[in-house]
Design a protein around this motif. Structure first.
Motif, short mmCIF file in Angstrom:
data_model
loop_
_atom_site.label_atom_id
_atom_site.label_comp_id
_atom_site.label_asym_id
_atom_site.label_seq_id
_atom_site.Cartn_x
_atom_site.Cartn_y
_atom_site.Cartn_z
N LYS A 162 0.82 -1.22 0.00
CA LYS A 162 0.00 0.00 0.00
C LYS A 162 0.85 1.27 0.00
N LEU A 163 2.10 1.13 0.44
CA LEU A 163 3.03 2.27 0.43
C LEU A 163 3.81 2.35 -0.88
N GLY A 164 3.65 1.34 -1.73
CA GLY A 164 4.39 1.33 -2.99
C GLY A 164 5.81 0.84 -2.84
N VAL A 165 6.15 0.29 -1.68
CA VAL A 165 7.51 -0.18 -1.43
C VAL A 165 7.71 -1.59 -1.96
N TYR A 166 6.66 -2.43 -1.86
CA TYR A 166 6.73 -3.81 -2.33
C TYR A 166 5.56 -4.09 -3.27
N GLU A 167 5.77 -5.01 -4.19
CA GLU A 167 4.72 -5.35 -5.15
C GLU A 167 3.56 -6.06 -4.48
N ASP A 168 3.90 -6.99 -3.60
CA ASP A 168 2.83 -7.75 -2.95
C ASP A 168 3.26 -8.16 -1.54
N ALA A 169 2.33 -8.79 -0.84
CA ALA A 169 2.55 -9.14 0.57
C ALA A 169 3.69 -10.13 0.75
N ARG A 170 3.85 -11.05 -0.17
CA ARG A 170 4.88 -12.08 0.00
C ARG A 170 6.27 -11.48 -0.03
N ALA A 171 6.46 -10.42 -0.82
CA ALA A 171 7.76 -9.74 -0.83
C ALA A 171 7.98 -8.99 0.47
N ASN A 172 6.93 -8.31 0.93
CA ASN A 172 7.01 -7.53 2.16
C ASN A 172 7.29 -8.41 3.38
N GLY B 161 20.66 -3.78 4.91
CA GLY B 161 19.46 -3.01 5.18
C GLY B 161 18.29 -3.45 4.34
N THR B 162 17.14 -2.84 4.60
CA THR B 162 15.93 -3.02 3.80
C THR B 162 15.33 -1.64 3.61
N LEU B 163 14.47 -1.50 2.60
CA LEU B 163 13.90 -0.19 2.33
C LEU B 163 13.08 0.33 3.49
N VAL B 164 12.35 -0.55 4.15
CA VAL B 164 11.64 -0.16 5.37
C VAL B 164 12.40 -0.73 6.56
N LEU B 165 12.00 -0.35 7.75
CA LEU B 165 12.67 -0.80 8.97
C LEU B 165 14.13 -0.38 9.03
N GLY B 166 14.42 0.82 8.57
CA GLY B 166 15.79 1.31 8.65
C GLY B 166 16.31 1.30 10.08
N CYS B 167 15.41 1.49 11.05
CA CYS B 167 15.84 1.52 12.45
C CYS B 167 16.42 0.17 12.89
N ALA B 168 15.97 -0.91 12.28
CA ALA B 168 16.51 -2.22 12.64
C ALA B 168 17.98 -2.33 12.28
#
Length: 316
Positions: A153-163, A224-231
């Motif tokens: 929904k944020l446009g970061v991943y194509e679908d849930a399985r990638a996220n 790293g990953t595009l989201v969860l940069g804090c991790a």
């Protein structure tokens, strides 16, 4: 697990998008400076890299669980970062001598607050983004997030399985083991940090990374990953005991919040590597002359070195 960036919480839970504009403006009011070079004798060369030092503020009392400061980290001040290094400590019990953060910000944004503010500690109620509290084990997880339904929904991943795949790779702390996080910029640091986070130019990062491998041949880590940069900024280097390198502008939440200018190199140094890095910084040459010679002079020097080594081998 309910680990995602602040935007996920705001989009799904309808959290307020209010930002403290005045505070942000104050944090961004940092003048740009260059870099000083350093030699084993402690001399600072005036080379192509230079800047002015800043005055130190009064040092606060140390957190209760970190009363003994075992490392002298002042050598990092000689790198003259535009944004000061920040020490971070994960605590089970409430630290003494530090103020409690008086605002709600994301885990990644606490770094920015610490760069320009007096030392502080944060608790679960200071986390404006659910990701940080979950990574720290302060809050329970939510399977909806781990199922990967928010990233698309944020446009970061194509679908849930990638996220959902990212959750198998992030490091997190055991639930209930951290109740407080202490922060302090280096000039006010009065506790032994679990992490020292540096942010600066590639030239500054090169010196620190060279110090990390000066005696060991240390290999760089840039995970790293595009989201969860804090991790990758906090929990990965702390849990794994490895330096991690990041670049500002590559991580979704930090970029969306416009926390830092693009292209800054961030290095997270865990406590176990700090002694060797500090020791190597005190003996190695910082500003290598070949960085200023140019290509032809460098190539000639490499040929001369090859000849010198051959001559040494032939003599034996």
């Amino acid at each position: 697990m309910r680990i995602l960036e602040a935007e996920m919480n705001e989009d799904i839970a309808g959290m307020s998008n209010d930002m403290d504009v005045h505070t942000t403006a104050q944090r961004d009011g940092i003048s740009r400076r260059g870099l000083l070079s350093h030699t084993a004798a402690g001399a600072i060369s005036a080379g192509a890299l230079g800047l002015a030092a800043t005055a130190e503020a009064a040092t606060p009392a140390a957190p209760k669980e970190a009363a003994k400061k075992t490392m002298d980290l002042s050598v990092f001040k000689k790198l003259n970062y535009e944004r000061p290094p920040v020490g971070v400590k994960f605590l089970l019990t409430k630290p003494e001598g530090l103020r409690k953060l008086d605002e709600k910000v994301a885990f990644c944004e606490m770094l920015k607050v610490a760069q320009v503010s007096p030392p502080f500690y944060a608790t679960v109620d200071n986390h404006e983004c659910a990701a940080g509290a979950i990574l720290l084990g302060m809050s329970p997880t939510n399977p909806v997030f781990e199922a990967g339904y928010v990233g698309p929904k944020l446009g970061v991943y194509e679908d849930a399985r990638a996220n959902r795949r990212i959750y198998d790779n992030v490091s997190r702390l055991e639930h209930g083991t951290v109740n407080y996080i202490a922060y302090s910029s280096l000039d006010k640091l009065n506790f032994d940090p679990d992490l020292l986070i540096l942010m600066g130019t590639a030239s500054q990062a090169e010196i620190v990374l060279r110090a990390a491998g000066y005696r060991t041949g240390f290999t760089w880590n840039a995970k790293g990953t595009l989201v969860l940069g804090c991790a990758w900024l906090y929990t990965y280097p702390y849990v794994k005991g490895e330096i991690n390198m990041m670049v500002t502008g590559l991580h979704h939440g930090m970029r969306a919040r416009q926390l830092f200018p693009e292209g800054q190199i961030m290095l997270s140094l865990p406590f176990n590597v700090l002694p060797s890095v500090v020791d190597n910084l005190s003996v190695m040459e910082w500003d290598l002359p070949q960085y200023h010679w140019g290509k032809e002079a460098h190539l000639k020097r490499m040929k001369d070195i090859a000849a010198e080594v051959k001559a040494e081998v032939d003599r034996k």
